[in-house]
Scaffold this motif. Structure first.
Motif, mmCIF file in Angstrom:
data_model
loop_
_atom_site.group_PDB
_atom_site.id
_atom_site.type_symbol
_atom_site.label_atom_id
_atom_site.label_comp_id
_atom_site.label_asym_id
_atom_site.label_seq_id
_atom_site.Cartn_x
_atom_site.Cartn_y
_atom_site.Cartn_z
ATOM 1 N N LYS A 1 0.825 -1.193 0.000
ATOM 2 C CA LYS A 1 0.000 0.000 0.000
ATOM 3 C C LYS A 1 0.874 1.263 0.000
ATOM 4 O O LYS A 1 0.571 2.229 -0.683
ATOM 5 C CB LYS A 1 -0.930 -0.039 1.210
ATOM 6 N N THR A 2 1.949 1.267 0.760
ATOM 7 C CA THR A 2 2.836 2.422 0.820
ATOM 8 C C THR A 2 3.552 2.638 -0.503
ATOM 9 O O THR A 2 3.710 3.775 -0.937
ATOM 10 C CB THR A 2 3.871 2.238 1.955
ATOM 11 N N ILE A 3 3.972 1.561 -1.123
ATOM 12 C CA ILE A 3 4.645 1.659 -2.424
ATOM 13 C C ILE A 3 3.685 2.234 -3.459
ATOM 14 O O ILE A 3 4.059 3.081 -4.273
ATOM 15 C CB ILE A 3 5.182 0.280 -2.880
ATOM 16 N N ARG A 4 2.437 1.797 -3.430
ATOM 17 C CA ARG A 4 1.437 2.304 -4.366
ATOM 18 C C ARG A 4 1.245 3.818 -4.167
ATOM 19 O O ARG A 4 1.181 4.568 -5.131
ATOM 20 C CB ARG A 4 0.117 1.582 -4.184
ATOM 21 N N ALA A 5 1.171 4.258 -2.927
ATOM 22 C CA ALA A 5 1.015 5.687 -2.638
ATOM 23 C C ALA A 5 2.241 6.473 -3.096
ATOM 24 O O ALA A 5 2.115 7.588 -3.621
ATOM 25 C CB ALA A 5 0.777 5.905 -1.149
ATOM 26 N N LEU A 6 3.408 5.885 -2.908
ATOM 27 C CA LEU A 6 4.648 6.524 -3.344
ATOM 28 C C LEU A 6 4.637 6.752 -4.859
ATOM 29 O O LEU A 6 4.919 7.851 -5.335
ATOM 30 C CB LEU A 6 5.847 5.669 -2.940
ATOM 31 N N PHE A 7 4.304 5.713 -5.614
ATOM 32 C CA PHE A 7 4.254 5.843 -7.068
ATOM 33 C C PHE A 7 3.150 6.792 -7.519
ATOM 34 O O PHE A 7 3.319 7.540 -8.476
ATOM 35 C CB PHE A 7 4.103 4.474 -7.735
ATOM 36 N N LYS A 8 2.021 6.770 -6.828
ATOM 37 C CA LYS A 8 0.919 7.671 -7.158
ATOM 38 C C LYS A 8 1.344 9.125 -6.978
ATOM 39 O O LYS A 8 1.107 9.979 -7.835
ATOM 40 C CB LYS A 8 -0.295 7.366 -6.283
ATOM 41 N N ASN A 9 1.990 9.426 -5.855
ATOM 42 C CA ASN A 9 2.457 10.789 -5.598
ATOM 43 C C ASN A 9 3.567 11.200 -6.558
ATOM 44 O O ASN A 9 3.604 12.347 -7.010
ATOM 45 C CB ASN A 9 2.935 10.927 -4.153
ATOM 46 N N ALA A 10 4.467 10.274 -6.862
ATOM 47 C CA ALA A 10 5.533 10.582 -7.826
ATOM 48 C C ALA A 10 4.942 10.867 -9.205
ATOM 49 O O ALA A 10 5.384 11.785 -9.907
ATOM 50 C CB ALA A 10 6.530 9.426 -7.895
ATOM 51 N N TRP A 11 3.931 10.096 -9.590
ATOM 52 C CA TRP A 11 3.267 10.303 -10.882
ATOM 53 C C TRP A 11 2.584 11.669 -10.911
ATOM 54 O O TRP A 11 2.695 12.407 -11.883
ATOM 55 C CB TRP A 11 2.266 9.187 -11.138
ATOM 56 N N GLU A 12 1.864 12.011 -9.833
ATOM 57 C CA GLU A 12 1.178 13.311 -9.776
ATOM 58 C C GLU A 12 2.186 14.457 -9.830
ATOM 59 O O GLU A 12 1.986 15.436 -10.534
ATOM 60 C CB GLU A 12 0.340 13.419 -8.502
ATOM 61 N N HIS A 13 3.286 14.318 -9.113
ATOM 62 C CA HIS A 13 4.329 15.342 -9.095
ATOM 63 C C HIS A 13 4.905 15.542 -10.496
ATOM 64 O O HIS A 13 5.018 16.675 -10.983
ATOM 65 C CB HIS A 13 5.414 14.912 -8.106
ATOM 66 N N GLY A 14 5.265 14.453 -11.158
ATOM 67 C CA GLY A 14 5.816 14.535 -12.503
ATOM 68 C C GLY A 14 4.822 15.094 -13.504
ATOM 69 O O GLY A 14 5.170 15.890 -14.381
ATOM 70 N N LYS A 15 3.565 14.682 -13.373
ATOM 71 C CA LYS A 15 2.519 15.161 -14.276
ATOM 72 C C LYS A 15 2.311 16.670 -14.113
ATOM 73 O O LYS A 15 2.173 17.391 -15.101
ATOM 74 C CB LYS A 15 1.228 14.402 -14.001
ATOM 75 N N LYS A 16 2.316 17.148 -12.871
ATOM 76 C CA LYS A 16 2.161 18.588 -12.616
ATOM 77 C C LYS A 16 3.330 19.375 -13.224
ATOM 78 O O LYS A 16 3.122 20.406 -13.859
ATOM 79 C CB LYS A 16 2.094 18.870 -11.118
ATOM 80 N N LEU A 17 4.539 18.892 -13.016
ATOM 81 C CA LEU A 17 5.703 19.594 -13.549
ATOM 82 C C LEU A 17 5.708 19.589 -15.074
ATOM 83 O O LEU A 17 6.009 20.606 -15.700
ATOM 84 C CB LEU A 17 6.991 18.976 -13.002
#
Length: 86
Positions: A1-17
């Motif tokens: 679950k933590t790994i999934r949240a990590l990738f989700k946040n990394a994806w959102e961060h990259g998408k925003k940038l």
């Protein structure tokens, strides 16, 4: 679950940038076509696009805004220091 949240946040961060960069560069080109090449074009493009992309209060946007704010403060202090204490 933590790994999934990590990738989700990394994806959102990259998408925003990536979204910011695309629209920022597009706005700079558009402003250059309208007003000619000016240093203020970067400021206005960044201000408008940054507000649109990072304006909603989310943890990712908050992190990015804090980083950008710190960069602005450091640049302002360096500029002040170079100008008044050569």
């Amino acid at each position: 679950k933590t790994i999934r949240a990590l990738f989700k946040n990394a994806w959102e961060h990259g998408k925003k940038l990536a979204t910011f960069v695309f629209f920022y560069k597009s706005a700079c080109i558009l402003l250059s076509k309208i007003f000619g090449t000016r240093p203020s074009n970067s400021f206005f493009a960044g201000f408008i696009v940054g507000g649109l992309v990072f304006g909603k209060k989310t943890p990712i946007n908050y992190q990015i805004n804090l980083y950008l704010f710190s960069r602005i403060i450091v640049a302002a202090v360096e500029h002040f220091y170079k100008k008044y204490y050569p």
